[in-house]
Each structure stands twice: as structure tokens, then as C-alpha cells.
Design an enzyme around this catalytic site. Structure first.
Site, PDB file in Angstrom:
ATOM      1  N   TYR A  36       0.854  -1.227   0.064  1.00  0.00           N
ATOM      2  CA  TYR A  36      -0.168  -0.061   0.033  1.00  0.00           C
ATOM      3  C   TYR A  36       0.962   1.549  -0.176  1.00  0.00           C
ATOM      4  O   TYR A  36       0.505   2.397  -0.542  1.00  0.00           O
ATOM      5  CB  TYR A  36      -1.309   0.188   1.000  1.00  0.00           C
ATOM      6  CG  TYR A  36      -2.139  -1.043   0.858  1.00  0.00           C
ATOM      7  CD1 TYR A  36      -3.003  -0.872  -0.213  1.00  0.00           C
ATOM      8  CD2 TYR A  36      -2.160  -2.362   1.460  1.00  0.00           C
ATOM      9  CE1 TYR A  36      -3.929  -1.674  -0.545  1.00  0.00           C
ATOM     10  CE2 TYR A  36      -3.112  -3.248   1.024  1.00  0.00           C
ATOM     11  CZ  TYR A  36      -3.850  -3.077  -0.056  1.00  0.00           C
ATOM     12  OH  TYR A  36      -4.925  -3.935  -0.412  1.00  0.00           O
ATOM     13  N   GLN A  44     -15.431   1.567  -5.725  1.00  0.00           N
ATOM     14  CA  GLN A  44     -14.418   0.486  -5.203  1.00  0.00           C
ATOM     15  C   GLN A  44     -13.273   1.005  -5.145  1.00  0.00           C
ATOM     16  O   GLN A  44     -12.562   0.220  -4.466  1.00  0.00           O
ATOM     17  CB  GLN A  44     -14.815  -0.671  -6.077  1.00  0.00           C
ATOM     18  CG  GLN A  44     -15.944  -1.367  -6.529  1.00  0.00           C
ATOM     19  CD  GLN A  44     -15.967  -2.543  -7.301  1.00  0.00           C
ATOM     20  OE1 GLN A  44     -15.316  -3.514  -7.294  1.00  0.00           O
ATOM     21  NE2 GLN A  44     -16.606  -2.154  -8.697  1.00  0.00           N
ATOM     22  N   VAL A  89      -9.904   2.975  -3.911  1.00  0.00           N
ATOM     23  CA  VAL A  89      -9.291   3.393  -2.675  1.00  0.00           C
ATOM     24  C   VAL A  89      -8.639   4.698  -2.819  1.00  0.00           C
ATOM     25  O   VAL A  89      -8.058   5.336  -2.091  1.00  0.00           O
ATOM     26  CB  VAL A  89      -8.405   2.285  -2.140  1.00  0.00           C
ATOM     27  CG1 VAL A  89      -9.289   0.993  -1.506  1.00  0.00           C
ATOM     28  CG2 VAL A  89      -7.324   1.897  -2.779  1.00  0.00           C
ATOM     29  N   HIS A 141     -14.425  -0.130  -0.608  1.00  0.00           N
ATOM     30  CA  HIS A 141     -13.073  -0.783  -0.085  1.00  0.00           C
ATOM     31  C   HIS A 141     -12.302  -0.077   0.592  1.00  0.00           C
ATOM     32  O   HIS A 141     -11.083  -0.287   0.676  1.00  0.00           O
ATOM     33  CB  HIS A 141     -12.750  -1.404  -1.221  1.00  0.00           C
ATOM     34  CG  HIS A 141     -13.511  -2.392  -2.176  1.00  0.00           C
ATOM     35  ND1 HIS A 141     -13.406  -2.964  -3.442  1.00  0.00           N
ATOM     36  CD2 HIS A 141     -14.713  -3.220  -1.708  1.00  0.00           C
ATOM     37  CE1 HIS A 141     -14.376  -3.788  -3.586  1.00  0.00           C
ATOM     38  NE2 HIS A 141     -15.188  -4.071  -2.735  1.00  0.00           N
ATOM     39  N   GLY A 150     -15.930   1.387 -15.510  1.00  0.00           N
ATOM     40  CA  GLY A 150     -14.604   0.913 -15.270  1.00  0.00           C
ATOM     41  C   GLY A 150     -14.471  -0.352 -14.046  1.00  0.00           C
ATOM     42  O   GLY A 150     -13.459  -0.356 -13.473  1.00  0.00           O
ATOM     43  N   THR A 151     -15.432  -1.305 -14.274  1.00  0.00           N
ATOM     44  CA  THR A 151     -15.064  -2.251 -13.435  1.00  0.00           C
ATOM     45  C   THR A 151     -15.551  -3.803 -14.038  1.00  0.00           C
ATOM     46  O   THR A 151     -16.443  -3.979 -14.834  1.00  0.00           O
ATOM     47  CB  THR A 151     -15.962  -2.149 -11.959  1.00  0.00           C
ATOM     48  OG1 THR A 151     -16.168  -3.587 -11.380  1.00  0.00           O
ATOM     49  CG2 THR A 151     -17.544  -1.950 -12.229  1.00  0.00           C
ATOM     50  N   SER A 152     -14.613  -4.623 -13.648  1.00  0.00           N
ATOM     51  CA  SER A 152     -15.146  -5.942 -14.417  1.00  0.00           C
ATOM     52  C   SER A 152     -16.144  -6.708 -13.648  1.00  0.00           C
ATOM     53  O   SER A 152     -16.405  -7.957 -14.139  1.00  0.00           O
ATOM     54  CB  SER A 152     -13.876  -6.971 -14.073  1.00  0.00           C
ATOM     55  OG  SER A 152     -13.380  -6.844 -12.765  1.00  0.00           O
TER      56      SER A 152
HETATM   57  P1  OAD Z   1     -10.614  -4.732 -12.320  1.00  0.00           P
HETATM   58  O1  OAD Z   1      -9.231  -4.655 -12.495  1.00  0.00           O
HETATM   59  O2  OAD Z   1     -11.023  -6.160 -12.128  1.00  0.00           O
HETATM   60  O3  OAD Z   1     -11.185  -4.252 -13.733  1.00  0.00           O
HETATM   61  C1  OAD Z   1     -10.788  -3.024 -14.341  1.00  0.00           C
HETATM   62  C2  OAD Z   1     -12.097  -2.757 -15.334  1.00  0.00           C
HETATM   63  O4  OAD Z   1     -11.677  -1.347 -15.854  1.00  0.00           O
HETATM   64  C3  OAD Z   1     -11.971  -3.933 -16.459  1.00  0.00           C
HETATM   65  O5  OAD Z   1     -13.410  -4.071 -16.682  1.00  0.00           O
HETATM   66  C4  OAD Z   1     -11.491  -2.862 -17.581  1.00  0.00           C
HETATM   67  O6  OAD Z   1     -12.195  -3.337 -18.736  1.00  0.00           O
HETATM   68  C5  OAD Z   1     -11.892  -1.647 -17.323  1.00  0.00           C
HETATM   69  N1  OAD Z   1     -10.966  -0.305 -17.873  1.00  0.00           N
HETATM   70  C6  OAD Z   1      -9.764  -0.550 -18.169  1.00  0.00           C
HETATM   71  N2  OAD Z   1      -9.245   0.714 -18.573  1.00  0.00           N
HETATM   72  C7  OAD Z   1     -10.211   1.447 -18.605  1.00  0.00           C
HETATM   73  C8  OAD Z   1     -10.522   2.777 -19.207  1.00  0.00           C
HETATM   74  N3  OAD Z   1      -9.581   3.649 -19.567  1.00  0.00           N
HETATM   75  N4  OAD Z   1     -11.855   3.379 -19.028  1.00  0.00           N
HETATM   76  C9  OAD Z   1     -12.959   2.540 -18.339  1.00  0.00           C
HETATM   77  N5  OAD Z   1     -12.466   1.288 -17.971  1.00  0.00           N
HETATM   78  C10 OAD Z   1     -11.258   0.654 -18.097  1.00  0.00           C
HETATM   79  O7  OAD Z   1     -10.941  -3.558 -11.289  1.00  0.00           O
HETATM   80  P2  OAD Z   1     -12.291  -3.433 -10.278  1.00  0.00           P
HETATM   81  O8  OAD Z   1     -13.578  -4.137 -11.085  1.00  0.00           O
HETATM   82  O9  OAD Z   1     -12.419  -2.033  -9.876  1.00  0.00           O
HETATM   83  O10 OAD Z   1     -10.511  -4.570  -4.270  1.00  0.00           O
HETATM   84  O11 OAD Z   1     -11.756  -4.240  -9.125  1.00  0.00           O
HETATM   85  C11 OAD Z   1     -12.637  -4.532  -8.261  1.00  0.00           C
HETATM   86  C12 OAD Z   1     -11.812  -4.685  -6.684  1.00  0.00           C
HETATM   87  O12 OAD Z   1     -10.944  -5.762  -6.778  1.00  0.00           O
HETATM   88  C13 OAD Z   1     -10.990  -3.721  -6.337  1.00  0.00           C
HETATM   89  O13 OAD Z   1     -11.670  -2.748  -5.849  1.00  0.00           O
HETATM   90  C14 OAD Z   1      -9.949  -4.321  -5.537  1.00  0.00           C
HETATM   91  C15 OAD Z   1      -9.666  -5.803  -6.364  1.00  0.00           C
HETATM   92  O14 OAD Z   1      -9.236  -6.684  -5.652  1.00  0.00           O
HETATM   93  C16 OAD Z   1      -9.657  -4.545  -3.398  1.00  0.00           C
HETATM   94  O15 OAD Z   1      -8.637  -4.389  -3.365  1.00  0.00           O
HETATM   95  C17 OAD Z   1     -10.649  -4.731  -1.966  1.00  0.00           C
END
Ligand code: OAD
Length: 237
Positions: free
Chosen positions: A55, A88, A90, A106, A174-176
Site C-alpha cells: 500500500y 470500489q 481506494v 473498499h 470501469g469495473t470487471s
Molecule cells: P478490475 O481490474 O477487476 O477491472 C477493471 C475494469 O476497468 C475492466 O473491466 C477494464 O476493462 C476496465 N478498464 C480498463 N481501462 C479502462 C478505461 N480507460 N476506462 C474505463 N474502464 C477501463 O477492477 P475493479 O473491477 O475495480 O478490491 O476491481 C474490483 C476490486 O478488485 C477492487 O476494488 C480491488 C480488487 O481486488 C480490493 O482491493 C478490496
């Protein structure tokens, strides 16, 4: 007229164009670090030094980053909507862009909290960016990152669900949609509420009706969203 409630759920993708790595894209954080070592409750018990160091590196990267046009575009939407951001992430880029209502599911990178008293939280600054297993708060308590580790509960999910239930428009950026309970927020959107999902590589959403996918990076996608919403408002006049 009362403004419509626009609820926006953001993930790592909204900060990608600010230079912050996502977790699961190619070369993402979880490809380069063993997630269960650096971001789980068990990992923290086994080797707290490794978790603090992970971190600390994230904080170094955050200090170099600036909010991008997507973060700023969500602030602009406050002119016409009652905007609530549930993130989500941080990082503090929504705060630095100037959004008014931000809920962090988170935790927050720039905060640390007491190991013995979860209600005691302190904010770090640029001069006190790094922590270690010996870091103590001003009250003398040993401190940990104010991050929700894997295997831990997500205390902010209940207030987040309440906000989502009241959405007139719901946006995902922008979340998976892999990590629960955050990904499950979509289930609490009231039937008939329009949903927009901005992501250049969106997750499949077969069970979600009324979803418009904007297959773009966040900066272009938020501009496109603003155009779509403006057009809708004109039509409704
Ligand atoms: P991910 O890394 O799982 O997903 C990122 C998403 O962002 C994917 O769907 C990409 O296609 C998309 N992406 C990439 N570049 C982009 C851009 N320029 N504009 C828009 N979208 C883009 O991240 P999260 O879904 O946020 O938790 O992950 C969820 C949680 O998993 C996080 O909060 C973290 C992690 O483990 C903790 O650490 C508690």
C-alpha cells in the site's frame, strides 16, 4: 424541479487514464502481486510488512496521479443531477476532482485505522505517506491500512444498497464486475431504471435488463454519457 438521482458505481477503470493500474487487465496489479499475500486478512496476519509495503507503493503512485476528464465529467453532472458516487476505488481522485457525495466501498488509501478500534481513523499526508507494522496513531494505537481486505466484511455495502435502490439513473464505470458484494449492487436497481455501463472491455451482463453499454474508455465514455443524458432531457421537455 427536483433533480433526478444519478447513482454512479466506479471501479479501477475510471482511474486508469490517470495512470493508476487496474487489478485484472493485462499487466494489472494482481498479475504482478499475489493478491492473497498483499490484500487479504490472512496475508496481513502472516506478513504485515509486505501488506504495508504494497500500500505504500500504491500511495506513491497516487501522489503522482491527477483526476482525469472522467472524474471531472462526473462533477459537471452535478449541475443537472443529484449525483452519488459509490466507488470500489481506494484512491482519492473523485475527491480531488470535486465530487460532493462519495462512498468508498473498499476503504481509502490515504487513511489508516487503529487495529484495536476500527472507528479510530487518521488521514495521511504527503509527508507521512508510508506505514509499517510499527506505525502508531496519535492516540498510541497500532495502525493498519484503511482498506477492506479479502476475507473481511464490507461495512459500507448497506448504505450503498440504500442509495442504489433510490437511483433514477444508474451508471457503472470501469469495473470487471467480478468482486462481490460490489458487483451485486446492480441487483438493487429498481426495475425500469435506465442503466449505462462504460468500459472498453465490458463484462457480460446477460441478466441485467435496460443496460446500455458504452464501449469506450472512461474519459470518452463519460462525455458520451453526458451527451446521451442531455438529449434525453431535451426529449422529455
Ligand atoms: P478490475 O481490474 O477487476 O477491472 C477493471 C475494469 O476497468 C475492466 O473491466 C477494464 O476493462 C476496465 N478498464 C480498463 N481501462 C479502462 C478505461 N480507460 N476506462 C474505463 N474502464 C477501463 O477492477 P475493479 O473491477 O475495480 O478490491 O476491481 C474490483 C476490486 O478488485 C477492487 O476494488 C480491488 C480488487 O481486488 C480490493 O482491493 C478490496
Amino acid at each position: 424541479m427536483k433533480k433526478k438521482k444519478l447513482v454512479i458505481s466506479t471501479g479501477a477503470g475510471i482511474s486508469a487514464e490517470s495512470g493508476i493500474k487496474t487489478f485484472r487487465d493485462a499487466d494489472g496489479l494482481w498479475e504482478n502481486y499475489p493478491v492473497m499475500d498483499v490484500a487479504s486478512a490472512d496475508g496481513f496476519r502472516r506478513n504485515p510488512r509486505l501488506v504495508h509495503d504494497f500500500y505504500n507503493a500504491r500511495r506513491d503512485a497516487l501522489l503522482l496521479a491527477e483526476p482525469n476528464a472522467a472524474h471531472r465529467g462526473l462533477v459537471e453532472l452535478e449541475k443537472d443531477y443529484d449525483v452519488y458516487i459509490i466507488t470500489q476505488n481506494v484512491d482519492d481522485l473523485h475527491e480531488r476532482a470535486g465530487s460532493s457525495n462519495i462512498l468508498h466501498l473498499h476503504g481509502e488509501l490515504m487513511k489508516i485505522r487503529s487495529i484495536s478500534n476500527p472507528d479510530y481513523i487518521e488521514t495521511l499526508d504527503a509527508d507521512h505517506l508510508h506505514t509499517s507494522p510499527q506505525t502508531r496513531g496519535r492516540n498510541g494505537d497500532l495502525m493498519r491500512p484503511h482498506i477492506v481486505f479479502f476475507q473481511e466484511a464490507v461495512p459500507m455495502i448497506e448504505p450503498a444498497i440504500e442509495i442504489v435502490r433510490e437511483a433514477d439513473i444508474f451508471v457503472v464505470i470501469g469495473t470487471s464486475l467480478i468482486v462481490y458484494p460490489a458487483a451485486g449492487l446492480l441487483q438493487f436497481v429498481s426495475p425500469g431504471t435506465p442503466i449505462y455501463y462504460i468500459d472498453p472491455n465490458p463484462a457480460p451482463t446477460p441478466n441485467i435488463p435496460d443496460v446500455t453499454v458504452i464501449r469506450m474508455p472512461a474519459t470518452a465514455g463519460v462525455a458520451e454519457l453526458a451527451r446521451i443524458l442531455e438529449k434525453k432531457r431535451e426529449e422529455e421537455k
